[in-house]
Enzyme design. Structure first.
Site, short mmCIF file in Angstrom:
data_model
loop_
_atom_site.label_atom_id
_atom_site.label_comp_id
_atom_site.label_asym_id
_atom_site.label_seq_id
_atom_site.Cartn_x
_atom_site.Cartn_y
_atom_site.Cartn_z
N LEU A 283 38.67 -10.77 -30.33
CA LEU A 283 39.87 -9.84 -30.25
C LEU A 283 41.17 -10.48 -31.33
CD1 LEU A 283 38.71 -11.07 -26.27
CD2 LEU A 283 38.78 -8.42 -27.03
N HIS B 279 30.13 -19.35 -22.07
CA HIS B 279 29.53 -19.49 -23.63
C HIS B 279 28.23 -20.28 -22.59
CE1 HIS B 279 28.66 -20.26 -27.37
NE2 HIS B 279 29.57 -21.45 -27.68
#
Ligand code: GRF
Length: 221
Positions: A98, A114
């Site tokens: 991003l 994650h």
């Protein structure tokens, strides 16, 4: 019942974490604290899009290949997220970096899962790297997103043992099972207002905490 937190879920692929969120917060759940307002994929062929459609959720494809720059892609994504009325963004296997603009615009309203116990093993191939390092515990982390990849205030973690016969796929499967419980747990805490950020750390209030000590190999006497 308080107003539910309206979220957009960003995916790129399989969508098994999305499925866990649908099972926990989908349209079939009465009085859910979370409402999935949009499922957005950067890949037109992401299998997760079918999961969303099967659950009757709104889907959008914003194909990164159609944009000249990351900035343009993120602006288009931002527009879709806001148009769907989402106030919070949940990355679930979303495989695009991003831009700083997007991360800043959604600060503390943007979370990621994650597959490692951060800050250990940020980045890719976490299961291989955990095996190579010989750690006895591995796991998953839900965190607010900051500029550096896989960094940001940690909201919740799940630890799993690494077993002597594990290979990448057995370890990945054990972690993934944990992810499917961890993401709904973390999102529920956020939606209920139990998570705040102070000094760039996430503080969780009014939630039962893990106690005891985990040993691997197990403590036998
Ligand atoms: C998960 O392991 C997640 O932790 C990572 O990417 C994988 C996505 O799997 N960020 P799925 O698409 O949710 O099945």
């Amino acid at each position: 019942m308080a107003t539910p937190l309206k979220v957009a879920v960003l995916i790129s692929g399989r969508g098994s974490n999305l499925q866990a969120l649908i099972d926990a917060f989908g349209p079939q759940i009465a009085d859910s604290p979370v409402k999935i307002a949009l499922v957005l994929s950067n890949r037109p062929d992401a299998p997760g899009l079918d999961r969303a459609a099967n659950a009757g959720l709104k889907t959008e494809i914003v194909d990164h290949k159609a944009f000249q720059s990351r900035e343009d892609f993120d602006v288009a994504m931002d527009r879709e997220i806001r148009a769907a009325g989402a106030a919070f963004v949940v990355m679930a296997g979303f495989m695009r970096l991003l831009t700083p603009q997007f991360v800043t615009a959604w600060k503390d309203k943007l979370v990621n899962i994650h597959p490692a116990l951060l800050p250990a093993f940020p980045g890719l191939n976490t299961h291989r790297r955990a095996l190579d390092a010989g750690v006895r515990f591995h796991g998953a982390t839900v965190h607010f997103v900051r500029h550096e990849t896989d960094s940001g205030p940690i909201i919740a973690q799940a630890a799993v043992p690494v077993l002597p016969d594990d290979d990448e796929s057995t370890l990945a499967a054990r972690v993934l099972q944990a992810e499917h419980k961890l993401y709904p747990l973390a999102l529920r805490l956020i939606a209920q207002g139990n998570v705040r950020v102070e000094d760039d750390r996430a503080i969780v209030s009014d939630a039962p905490l893990a106690d005891g000590v985990l040993f691997n190999p197990a403590l036998t006497s």
